[in-house]
Design a protein around this motif. Structure first.
Motif, PDB file in Angstrom:
ATOM      1  N   PRO A  67       4.697   0.988   4.407  1.00 33.89           N
ATOM      2  CA  PRO A  67       6.010   0.505   3.974  1.00 33.89           C
ATOM      3  C   PRO A  67       5.994   0.222   2.475  1.00 33.89           C
ATOM      4  CG  PRO A  67       4.807  -1.242   5.086  1.00 33.89           C
ATOM      5  CD  PRO A  67       3.935  -0.011   5.148  1.00 33.89           C
ATOM      6  N   THR A  68       7.099   0.495   1.827  1.00 35.85           N
ATOM      7  CA  THR A  68       7.259   0.165   0.414  1.00 35.85           C
ATOM      8  C   THR A  68       8.584  -0.561   0.255  1.00 35.85           C
ATOM      9  OG1 THR A  68       8.335   2.278  -0.074  1.00 35.85           O
ATOM     10  CG2 THR A  68       5.950   2.180  -0.366  1.00 35.85           C
ATOM     11  N   ARG A  69       8.749  -1.176  -0.889  1.00 38.09           N
ATOM     12  CA  ARG A  69      10.012  -1.852  -1.182  1.00 38.09           C
ATOM     13  C   ARG A  69      10.648  -1.123  -2.362  1.00 38.09           C
ATOM     14  NH1 ARG A  69      10.793  -6.259   1.758  1.00 38.09           N
ATOM     15  NH2 ARG A  69      12.378  -7.105   0.390  1.00 38.09           N
ATOM     16  N   PRO A  70      11.896  -0.722  -2.231  1.00 34.46           N
ATOM     17  CA  PRO A  70      12.526   0.054  -3.304  1.00 34.46           C
ATOM     18  C   PRO A  70      12.729  -0.735  -4.595  1.00 34.46           C
ATOM     19  CG  PRO A  70      14.148  -0.534  -1.652  1.00 34.46           C
ATOM     20  CD  PRO A  70      12.804  -0.944  -1.114  1.00 34.46           C
ATOM     21  N   ASN A  71      12.683  -2.045  -4.504  1.00 37.25           N
ATOM     22  CA  ASN A  71      12.905  -2.872  -5.694  1.00 37.25           C
ATOM     23  C   ASN A  71      11.603  -3.452  -6.238  1.00 37.25           C
ATOM     24  OD1 ASN A  71      12.352  -4.641  -3.644  1.00 37.25           O
ATOM     25  ND2 ASN A  71      14.051  -6.023  -4.073  1.00 37.25           N
ATOM     26  N   ASP A  72      10.472  -2.850  -5.876  1.00 35.17           N
ATOM     27  CA  ASP A  72       9.176  -3.397  -6.265  1.00 35.17           C
ATOM     28  C   ASP A  72       8.268  -2.270  -6.750  1.00 35.17           C
ATOM     29  OD1 ASP A  72       6.716  -4.639  -6.491  1.00 35.17           O
ATOM     30  OD2 ASP A  72       6.778  -5.580  -4.512  1.00 35.17           O
ATOM     31  N   LEU A  73       8.105  -2.171  -8.051  1.00 35.07           N
ATOM     32  CA  LEU A  73       7.290  -1.120  -8.650  1.00 35.07           C
ATOM     33  C   LEU A  73       5.841  -1.203  -8.175  1.00 35.07           C
ATOM     34  CD1 LEU A  73       7.013   1.243 -10.600  1.00 35.07           C
ATOM     35  CD2 LEU A  73       6.712  -0.406 -12.451  1.00 35.07           C
ATOM     36  N   SER A  74       5.310  -2.413  -8.031  1.00 33.66           N
ATOM     37  CA  SER A  74       3.921  -2.543  -7.584  1.00 33.66           C
ATOM     38  C   SER A  74       3.752  -2.009  -6.160  1.00 33.66           C
ATOM     39  CB  SER A  74       3.441  -3.988  -7.691  1.00 33.66           C
ATOM     40  OG  SER A  74       4.170  -4.819  -6.823  1.00 33.66           O
ATOM     41  N   SER A  75       4.782  -2.130  -5.330  1.00 38.03           N
ATOM     42  CA  SER A  75       4.734  -1.602  -3.972  1.00 38.03           C
ATOM     43  C   SER A  75       4.606  -0.079  -3.996  1.00 38.03           C
ATOM     44  CB  SER A  75       5.995  -2.027  -3.212  1.00 38.03           C
ATOM     45  OG  SER A  75       6.046  -1.448  -1.940  1.00 38.03           O
ATOM     46  N   LEU A  76       5.358   0.574  -4.867  1.00 40.55           N
ATOM     47  CA  LEU A  76       5.285   2.032  -4.993  1.00 40.55           C
ATOM     48  C   LEU A  76       3.920   2.459  -5.532  1.00 40.55           C
ATOM     49  CD1 LEU A  76       8.845   2.703  -6.458  1.00 40.55           C
ATOM     50  CD2 LEU A  76       8.101   2.966  -4.081  1.00 40.55           C
ATOM     51  N   ASN A  77       3.429   1.731  -6.540  1.00 32.97           N
ATOM     52  CA  ASN A  77       2.108   2.040  -7.094  1.00 32.97           C
ATOM     53  C   ASN A  77       1.008   1.808  -6.063  1.00 32.97           C
ATOM     54  OD1 ASN A  77       2.510   2.934  -9.836  1.00 32.97           O
ATOM     55  ND2 ASN A  77       3.273   0.889 -10.259  1.00 32.97           N
ATOM     56  N   ASN A  78       1.156   0.774  -5.255  1.00 37.57           N
ATOM     57  CA  ASN A  78       0.181   0.491  -4.212  1.00 37.57           C
ATOM     58  C   ASN A  78       0.137   1.639  -3.197  1.00 37.57           C
ATOM     59  OD1 ASN A  78      -1.743  -1.240  -2.854  1.00 37.57           O
ATOM     60  ND2 ASN A  78      -0.154  -1.485  -1.307  1.00 37.57           N
ATOM     61  N   ALA A  79       1.299   2.153  -2.832  1.00 34.58           N
ATOM     62  CA  ALA A  79       1.343   3.284  -1.896  1.00 34.58           C
ATOM     63  C   ALA A  79       0.591   4.486  -2.475  1.00 34.58           C
ATOM     64  CB  ALA A  79       2.789   3.656  -1.574  1.00 34.58           C
ATOM     65  N   VAL A  80       0.782   4.755  -3.748  1.00 34.01           N
ATOM     66  CA  VAL A  80       0.068   5.861  -4.397  1.00 34.01           C
ATOM     67  C   VAL A  80      -1.437   5.619  -4.327  1.00 34.01           C
ATOM     68  CG1 VAL A  80      -0.373   7.020  -6.611  1.00 34.01           C
ATOM     69  CG2 VAL A  80       1.975   6.502  -5.905  1.00 34.01           C
ATOM     70  N   ARG A  81      -1.860   4.398  -4.610  1.00 39.57           N
ATOM     71  CA  ARG A  81      -3.290   4.064  -4.574  1.00 39.57           C
ATOM     72  C   ARG A  81      -3.864   4.242  -3.162  1.00 39.57           C
ATOM     73  NH1 ARG A  81      -2.846  -0.538  -6.927  1.00 39.57           N
ATOM     74  NH2 ARG A  81      -3.161  -1.871  -5.142  1.00 39.57           N
ATOM     75  N   VAL A  82      -3.122   3.828  -2.155  1.00 32.80           N
ATOM     76  CA  VAL A  82      -3.582   3.991  -0.767  1.00 32.80           C
ATOM     77  C   VAL A  82      -3.726   5.475  -0.436  1.00 32.80           C
ATOM     78  CG1 VAL A  82      -2.929   3.669   1.660  1.00 32.80           C
ATOM     79  CG2 VAL A  82      -2.660   1.783   0.052  1.00 32.80           C
ATOM     80  N   ILE A  83      -2.736   6.280  -0.814  1.00 29.81           N
ATOM     81  CA  ILE A  83      -2.722   7.713  -0.492  1.00 29.81           C
ATOM     82  C   ILE A  83      -3.797   8.481  -1.259  1.00 29.81           C
ATOM     83  CG2 ILE A  83      -1.344   9.831  -0.686  1.00 29.81           C
ATOM     84  CD1 ILE A  83       1.144   7.910  -0.223  1.00 29.81           C
ATOM     85  N   THR A  84      -3.983   8.147  -2.531  1.00 26.86           N
ATOM     86  CA  THR A  84      -4.886   8.944  -3.366  1.00 26.86           C
ATOM     87  C   THR A  84      -6.317   8.417  -3.401  1.00 26.86           C
ATOM     88  OG1 THR A  84      -4.306   7.705  -5.365  1.00 26.86           O
ATOM     89  CG2 THR A  84      -3.017   9.709  -4.871  1.00 26.86           C
ATOM     90  N   LYS A  85      -6.506   7.133  -3.092  1.00 22.54           N
ATOM     91  CA  LYS A  85      -7.848   6.551  -3.221  1.00 22.54           C
ATOM     92  C   LYS A  85      -8.394   6.020  -1.907  1.00 22.54           C
ATOM     93  CE  LYS A  85     -10.395   3.298  -6.149  1.00 22.54           C
ATOM     94  NZ  LYS A  85     -11.033   2.352  -5.352  1.00 22.54           N
ATOM     95  N   PHE A  86      -7.687   5.086  -1.279  1.00 12.98           N
ATOM     96  CA  PHE A  86      -8.252   4.375  -0.134  1.00 12.98           C
ATOM     97  C   PHE A  86      -8.385   5.256   1.107  1.00 12.98           C
ATOM     98  CE2 PHE A  86      -6.181   0.426  -2.148  1.00 12.98           C
ATOM     99  CZ  PHE A  86      -7.216   0.308  -3.051  1.00 12.98           C
ATOM    100  N   ILE A  87      -7.365   6.038   1.410  1.00 16.40           N
ATOM    101  CA  ILE A  87      -7.447   6.898   2.597  1.00 16.40           C
ATOM    102  C   ILE A  87      -8.502   7.990   2.411  1.00 16.40           C
ATOM    103  CG2 ILE A  87      -6.185   8.547   4.035  1.00 16.40           C
ATOM    104  CD1 ILE A  87      -3.763   6.651   3.803  1.00 16.40           C
ATOM    105  N   PRO A  88      -8.537   8.696   1.263  1.00 16.55           N
ATOM    106  CA  PRO A  88      -9.614   9.685   1.084  1.00 16.55           C
ATOM    107  C   PRO A  88     -11.017   9.055   1.117  1.00 16.55           C
ATOM    108  CG  PRO A  88      -7.851  10.097  -0.480  1.00 16.55           C
ATOM    109  CD  PRO A  88      -7.546   8.784   0.185  1.00 16.55           C
ATOM    110  N   GLU A  89     -11.145   7.860   0.540  1.00 14.80           N
ATOM    111  CA  GLU A  89     -12.434   7.158   0.556  1.00 14.80           C
ATOM    112  C   GLU A  89     -12.861   6.871   2.006  1.00 14.80           C
ATOM    113  OE1 GLU A  89     -13.246   2.558  -0.408  1.00 14.80           O
ATOM    114  OE2 GLU A  89     -12.657   3.723  -2.163  1.00 14.80           O
ATOM    115  N   THR A  90     -11.922   6.417   2.815  1.00 13.01           N
ATOM    116  CA  THR A  90     -12.204   6.133   4.222  1.00 13.01           C
ATOM    117  C   THR A  90     -12.517   7.425   4.980  1.00 13.01           C
ATOM    118  OG1 THR A  90     -10.773   4.189   4.125  1.00 13.01           O
ATOM    119  CG2 THR A  90     -11.296   5.043   6.311  1.00 13.01           C
TER     120      THR A  90
END
Length: 194
Positions: A67-90
């Motif tokens: 989930p992301t919040r459309p009014n929260d830039l950190s939420s969007l950046n966090n989603a990118v980090r999860v997709i590009t870093k945390f999931i591939p690492e796992t």
């Protein structure tokens, strides 16, 4: 069935405490393995910080819904980090191809927020252009195709009853039909082929 978190587990967030947990972040996957034949879906709600509980939840998961919040830039950046870093690492650690990230969705969208959604999509476009290692379009705009630049993102509206339900210690989907309908729509969008 709902299993709430144990408040005593909050003491296990530091690295010294983690040393005492057999198999570390791999343990949750082993604990829920016997339940896989009992349930169609097992949902694990994880905190956004990449600490023990989130790492355990991602390691245990077959798919990740972010989930992301459309009014929260950190939420969007966090989603990118999860997709590009945390999931591939796992996935490298598990060596079985999982987990897989599903498209993100907007959570807590207030009425009349079309301008905010427009700004969020502009920011998502920037994030997509900045990221070189992964094509982020399918994760943010799952209906986007050449010739049909559909940038729609599934939304769960902001509904005060959802957040206040924790005081009743009963999930809002059990108390309010409207909330149930929101989450049934989410299940149809992401999990149920029709």
């Amino acid at each position: 069935d709902i299993i709430p978190r144990d408040p005593e587990l909050e003491t296990l967030t530091d690295s010294q405490s983690l040393a005492y947990i057999q198999k570390g972040t791999r343990r949750l996957r082993d604990l829920i393995a016997p339940l896989r034949n009992e349930y169609d879906y097992i949902l694990i709600d994880c905190p956004t910080q990449w600490l023990y509980f989130s790492q355990s939840g991602v390691f245990a998961a077959d798919v990740i819904l972010i989930p992301t919040r459309p009014n929260d830039l950190s939420s969007l950046n966090n989603a990118v980090r999860v997709i590009t870093k945390f999931i591939p690492e796992t996935a490298r650690s598990r060596q079985d191809g999982g987990p897989i990230a599903l498209p993100t969705f907007f959570n807590g969208v207030s009425s009349g927020s079309e301008y905010t959604i427009k700004l969020a999509n502009e920011e998502i476009d920037k994030l997509i252009k900045q990221e070189k290692s992964v094509d982020l379009r399918p994760y943010f705009w799952p209906h986007f195709k050449k010739g049909n630049e559909d940038k729609s993102i599934f939304r769960i509206p902001d509904y005060a009853v959802i957040s206040s339900a924790s005081f009743a210690r009963t999930p809002a989907v059990f108390k309010r039909r409207r909330v149930l309908e929101y989450y049934q729509s989410l299940a149809r969008e992401y999990f149920i082929d029709e």
